[in-house]
Scaffold this motif. Sequence first.
Motif, PDB file in Angstrom:
ATOM      1  N   GLU A  82      50.192  37.934  87.788  1.00  0.00           N
ATOM      2  CA  GLU A  82      51.980  37.121  89.090  1.00  0.00           C
ATOM      3  C   GLU A  82      53.242  38.200  87.908  1.00  0.00           C
ATOM      4  O   GLU A  82      53.856  38.317  88.583  1.00  0.00           O
ATOM      5  CB  GLU A  82      51.479  36.081  88.181  1.00  0.00           C
ATOM      6  N   THR A  83      53.024  38.079  86.139  1.00  0.00           N
ATOM      7  CA  THR A  83      54.210  38.391  85.986  1.00  0.00           C
ATOM      8  C   THR A  83      54.396  40.056  86.077  1.00  0.00           C
ATOM      9  O   THR A  83      55.680  40.247  86.368  1.00  0.00           O
ATOM     10  CB  THR A  83      53.858  38.438  84.586  1.00  0.00           C
ATOM     11  N   ALA A  84      53.600  40.899  86.355  1.00  0.00           N
ATOM     12  CA  ALA A  84      53.668  42.334  86.151  1.00  0.00           C
ATOM     13  C   ALA A  84      54.372  42.507  88.305  1.00  0.00           C
ATOM     14  O   ALA A  84      55.225  43.272  88.016  1.00  0.00           O
ATOM     15  CB  ALA A  84      52.670  42.496  85.912  1.00  0.00           C
ATOM     16  N   ALA A  85      53.178  41.561  89.010  1.00  0.00           N
ATOM     17  CA  ALA A  85      53.690  42.007  90.240  1.00  0.00           C
ATOM     18  C   ALA A  85      55.335  41.278  90.363  1.00  0.00           C
ATOM     19  O   ALA A  85      55.712  41.932  91.365  1.00  0.00           O
ATOM     20  CB  ALA A  85      52.570  41.115  91.057  1.00  0.00           C
ATOM     21  N   ARG A  86      55.877  40.265  90.099  1.00  0.00           N
ATOM     22  CA  ARG A  86      57.046  39.812  89.646  1.00  0.00           C
ATOM     23  C   ARG A  86      58.154  40.370  89.316  1.00  0.00           C
ATOM     24  O   ARG A  86      59.027  40.856  89.906  1.00  0.00           O
ATOM     25  CB  ARG A  86      56.957  38.422  89.643  1.00  0.00           C
ATOM     26  N   THR A  87      58.292  40.836  88.397  1.00  0.00           N
ATOM     27  CA  THR A  87      59.011  42.099  87.635  1.00  0.00           C
ATOM     28  C   THR A  87      59.006  43.953  87.861  1.00  0.00           C
ATOM     29  O   THR A  87      59.678  43.794  87.513  1.00  0.00           O
ATOM     30  CB  THR A  87      58.535  41.493  85.978  1.00  0.00           C
ATOM     31  N   GLY A  88      57.621  43.756  88.514  1.00  0.00           N
ATOM     32  CA  GLY A  88      57.438  45.568  88.370  1.00  0.00           C
ATOM     33  C   GLY A  88      58.266  46.043  88.954  1.00  0.00           C
ATOM     34  O   GLY A  88      59.211  46.900  89.144  1.00  0.00           O
ATOM     35  N   PRO A  89      58.464  45.035  90.849  1.00  0.00           N
ATOM     36  CA  PRO A  89      59.909  45.961  91.044  1.00  0.00           C
ATOM     37  C   PRO A  89      60.616  46.301  90.875  1.00  0.00           C
ATOM     38  O   PRO A  89      61.469  46.879  91.100  1.00  0.00           O
ATOM     39  CB  PRO A  89      59.746  44.877  92.476  1.00  0.00           C
ATOM     40  N   THR A  90      61.685  45.269  90.172  1.00  0.00           N
ATOM     41  CA  THR A  90      62.961  45.034  89.975  1.00  0.00           C
ATOM     42  C   THR A  90      62.413  46.008  88.693  1.00  0.00           C
ATOM     43  O   THR A  90      64.538  47.050  88.567  1.00  0.00           O
ATOM     44  CB  THR A  90      63.303  43.851  89.458  1.00  0.00           C
ATOM     45  N   CYS A  91      61.960  46.271  88.034  1.00  0.00           N
ATOM     46  CA  CYS A  91      62.066  47.224  86.457  1.00  0.00           C
ATOM     47  C   CYS A  91      61.867  48.762  87.413  1.00  0.00           C
ATOM     48  O   CYS A  91      62.803  49.007  86.681  1.00  0.00           O
ATOM     49  CB  CYS A  91      60.752  47.034  85.462  1.00  0.00           C
ATOM     50  N   ILE A 144      68.278  51.689 100.285  1.00  0.00           N
ATOM     51  CA  ILE A 144      66.937  51.728 100.497  1.00  0.00           C
ATOM     52  C   ILE A 144      66.004  50.206 100.288  1.00  0.00           C
ATOM     53  O   ILE A 144      65.188  50.079 100.965  1.00  0.00           O
ATOM     54  CB  ILE A 144      66.655  52.933  99.947  1.00  0.00           C
ATOM     55  N   HIS A 145      66.505  49.990  98.878  1.00  0.00           N
ATOM     56  CA  HIS A 145      66.038  48.749  98.742  1.00  0.00           C
ATOM     57  C   HIS A 145      66.458  47.650  99.173  1.00  0.00           C
ATOM     58  O   HIS A 145      65.241  46.924  99.797  1.00  0.00           O
ATOM     59  CB  HIS A 145      66.229  48.553  96.867  1.00  0.00           C
ATOM     60  N   PHE A 146      67.698  47.380  99.761  1.00  0.00           N
ATOM     61  CA  PHE A 146      67.755  46.132 100.093  1.00  0.00           C
ATOM     62  C   PHE A 146      68.281  46.739 101.580  1.00  0.00           C
ATOM     63  O   PHE A 146      67.855  45.140 102.155  1.00  0.00           O
ATOM     64  CB  PHE A 146      69.805  45.812  99.250  1.00  0.00           C
ATOM     65  N   ARG A 147      68.051  47.657 102.093  1.00  0.00           N
ATOM     66  CA  ARG A 147      68.400  47.454 103.850  1.00  0.00           C
ATOM     67  C   ARG A 147      69.417  47.165 103.699  1.00  0.00           C
ATOM     68  O   ARG A 147      69.015  46.014 105.363  1.00  0.00           O
ATOM     69  CB  ARG A 147      67.048  47.270 104.567  1.00  0.00           C
ATOM     70  N   SER A 148      70.273  46.917 103.330  1.00  0.00           N
ATOM     71  CA  SER A 148      71.029  45.961 103.774  1.00  0.00           C
ATOM     72  C   SER A 148      73.156  46.794 102.954  1.00  0.00           C
ATOM     73  O   SER A 148      72.913  46.778 101.693  1.00  0.00           O
ATOM     74  CB  SER A 148      71.771  43.958 103.445  1.00  0.00           C
ATOM     75  N   LEU A 149      73.576  47.026 103.829  1.00  0.00           N
ATOM     76  CA  LEU A 149      75.462  47.586 102.989  1.00  0.00           C
ATOM     77  C   LEU A 149      76.113  46.925 102.242  1.00  0.00           C
ATOM     78  O   LEU A 149      76.880  46.608 101.092  1.00  0.00           O
ATOM     79  CB  LEU A 149      76.240  48.511 103.639  1.00  0.00           C
ATOM     80  N   LYS A 150      76.186  44.747 102.570  1.00  0.00           N
ATOM     81  CA  LYS A 150      76.521  44.840 102.205  1.00  0.00           C
ATOM     82  C   LYS A 150      75.434  44.258 100.630  1.00  0.00           C
ATOM     83  O   LYS A 150      76.428  43.865  99.918  1.00  0.00           O
ATOM     84  CB  LYS A 150      76.245  42.683 102.567  1.00  0.00           C
ATOM     85  N   ASN A 151      74.633  43.416 100.501  1.00  0.00           N
ATOM     86  CA  ASN A 151      73.990  43.623  99.481  1.00  0.00           C
ATOM     87  C   ASN A 151      73.726  44.857  98.079  1.00  0.00           C
ATOM     88  O   ASN A 151      74.303  44.202  97.178  1.00  0.00           O
ATOM     89  CB  ASN A 151      72.283  43.575  99.421  1.00  0.00           C
ATOM     90  N   ALA A 152      73.858  45.800  98.764  1.00  0.00           N
ATOM     91  CA  ALA A 152      73.639  47.093  97.896  1.00  0.00           C
ATOM     92  C   ALA A 152      75.024  46.910  97.114  1.00  0.00           C
ATOM     93  O   ALA A 152      74.948  47.172  96.669  1.00  0.00           O
ATOM     94  CB  ALA A 152      73.834  48.691  98.908  1.00  0.00           C
ATOM     95  N   THR A 153      76.186  47.317  98.104  1.00  0.00           N
ATOM     96  CA  THR A 153      77.246  46.617  97.503  1.00  0.00           C
ATOM     97  C   THR A 153      77.602  46.075  96.221  1.00  0.00           C
ATOM     98  O   THR A 153      78.439  45.853  95.347  1.00  0.00           O
ATOM     99  CB  THR A 153      78.527  46.718  98.381  1.00  0.00           C
TER     100      THR A 153
END
Length: 869
Positions: free
Chosen positions: A365-374, A739-748
């Motif tokens: 679970e540790t690898a699964a939760r941190t893997g994408p952001t890393c 691409i990751h957030f699919r949101s201009l606001k969140n990317a900004t």
Amino acid sequence: MSVRFFRWWATFTLKYRWLVLFLALISVAVCGWLAQSRLHFSTDRTQLLDPDHPIQRSWQAYRQSFQGNSDLLVLITGDPEEVKGAADTLGRQLGKEKDYFDEVFYKIDLPKINQHALYFLSTPDLHELARQLKQAKPWLGASGGAGFLEKLARTEHPEDLQPVLPMLANVLEGMSRSIESRGEASYQSPFPSYRGEKQDVEMGADTVYNRISGDRTCMMLVQPSDRSGNFEHDAETVARLRRRVSEVMRSFPSVECMVCGEVVMNTDEMVGSYRDSRLSGSVAVLSVFGLLTIAFGNWQRPLCAGLSLGVGMAWSAAFAALTIGNLNLLTVHFATIVAGLSMTFAVQMLCQYLELEDGDNIWVETAARTGPTCLIGSLTTAIAFWSLHWANFRAAGELGFITGVGVLCCFVSITTLLPILLSLTEGKKKRASVRLPGWQLLSGLVSRHPYRVLAVSLFISLYSATWVARVPFNYNVLSLQPQGSEVVRLENFLQSMGYSGLFAVTSAANVSEANLLASKFESLSSVSRVETVAALEPSDVNEKAPLVAQIISLAEPLKKPPSGKTPQLSGAELRKLARDFASASQQVQTLLARMPESPDRDRAAKALRHFNSLLDPSKPGPISAALKSYAENLQVDLRRQAHFLSEQRKVLPDILNYLPQPLLARSVSPGGRVSLRIFPRGNAWDREPLEFFVNQITRVDAYVTGSPLMIYYNIQELRKAYSTSGRVALGVICVLLLIHFRSLKNATLAIFPKLLGVLWMVGAMGVCGVSFNSANFLALPITLGIGLIFGVNVLLECQEKGSDSLFRSSTGAAVTLSGLTAMLGFSSFLMVAHVGVSSFGFVMTAGVGANLITSLFTLPALLSALKGR
């Protein structure tokens, strides 16, 4: 999809953990062998540019023609005679060590050249010499002081004295000094002295030492036998040269020997960087390990993080060995940068691990939760570096290439191995959360006073913006060297004498074209001097040929100088000489008075009166001995002059056939091209003189090259590379965040603290008086990648749980520890002596610190304000 992949990957690797660890161990051994055998260091600063750059092509062509042109310089300063002895001793020692030194040049032996010495005089000097020989012909048979006095006493007409007034004064003054010192005074030749038209060489000298600025400093040029630019060879060669110089200094204590040159500067820089990197690396490892030990409650967890990072570092080093092979002055620090950037991934995993509840799948679970952001963090960091690869600056491209891949290697090794190592070391131990003293007190600051936080951030941002156009760029590469280093001191010494370790080079098809090109360069206001062996060729030889023949004919009487020992005058002979000279002196004084007034006449009259006053017949012994001593010296002098003139040839000289091989190797290519060295006026290490110098000489010769041009275009291309890569990296990172957030606001919002942190970093540089330079300018594109994950993690945490939870969750602790570990790693550079590396450490520490603050405080405050609105 990414969460499922990391969960599957962690499950798979944990299932075969021992096999994975065994494979990792084998890979580390193989990668270590590859790095040890194939990864080398290069001190050649010229390799920083793209090989296809016109200046680089010209430089490589020049080096191939003139055997590398990588001279080590030895300056020998002191008493002129001691300098000669020290140069000869050192030259002989270096000449015996062919494995280290080649083409040692410090002097020219002149026996053959002296046979054509008259051709090296200027045409006016030849006319004057012919006139003096013609008018002084009646005096050339005088033997010694007594003979000269007898001729003087028999002189009847003033016109007979006119041509020899200077020699008359010289002889009388010399005999007077000899009488006054009882024959102990040093002999000074009464004959006129002539020096070469282009070279400051006294005619008749047997040897010419390569002197600069008078007789007290000799410059020795030494080429290393290995000219590949390999750091190990250069370091060993420079160290051996310094040992030999030290031995010579013990034999000649009054002489100072100094080693300098671009090769020495680059080698010292690499040696210092290697030494400082070990020190700073050790300090960084210990400080980061101490911080993580305190934060995570034991030492095993930081050790596991370090081991998993070390495997990725081994992969990175092997990749660098297989792809680029040589680390230069810029890429040598890639390992420290990769380690500082990648430790973030391990910190995030440890923080997430400590926050999760106990369970059999806690490591999965540790690898699964941190893997994408890393993964996002590693990709954005790698992209920031890969953007350097398309720049027209070789060193920047290589650094970007291997560092970007290195970050990805460490990401893979950490996400793969850290869960396995934790599963083996943690067992059923009771885990504790991250311990950061005073951490909880910050939780209310942002949530309760978001507008105050934003106001302070706005003030800092506006103030930092005032520094954007005011932080200068320091072009002076020499100023980046350690303060008070020998190479800086010697460069200042060279510049004080019109020389420099920084000079441009070019070549001409033949001697005449080289002289023409040299005259064009010498006419430039940015050029202090031009050195070429073409200048040794005499000019106007056809016009000088009849004058040389006439002088050789007029000098026939000197070819048979008086021989035998000069007898010492008896008392009676001395009294007779004194009476005759006293009776004749009045006549000579009368003749002198009838001559036109001139400095030569007045000086001769004064010398005559003074000598007449010293001829005291009551002291026959001392006076006779003094005159005998002077006469013997005069005869030796006459023989030397006679020998010189007897060796003269009427045929035209071919000077290039007489030069020593070490000088020819540097000056004339096998194809017959002649080298020119162009020295700048003023301090060309600074931008304005360097730019002025480069612009002027390239207008004269488009193929001129050398260190000044390499440094100039290196920095130009470096600035373009980092500016371009910064824009490219920013654009690609923005697309990746979209691409990751699919949101201009969140990317900004995710990239907002990063951009604000860069602005604050510039403000910190302005406040602390740190300028950009060729070393720390690298921080601009790097900071766009490092720390971006801070904003991504904080944004996700605040949107999911609110700003209040940031300082109570593993996200806030992970971001803080990641920032602090990176700051500790980069701040270790502050202790190194190299100004460039130290300033890089400051800029990176300030950049990471500013990004950490904007991510932890400004971004949550902005999110709270937007939520409230």
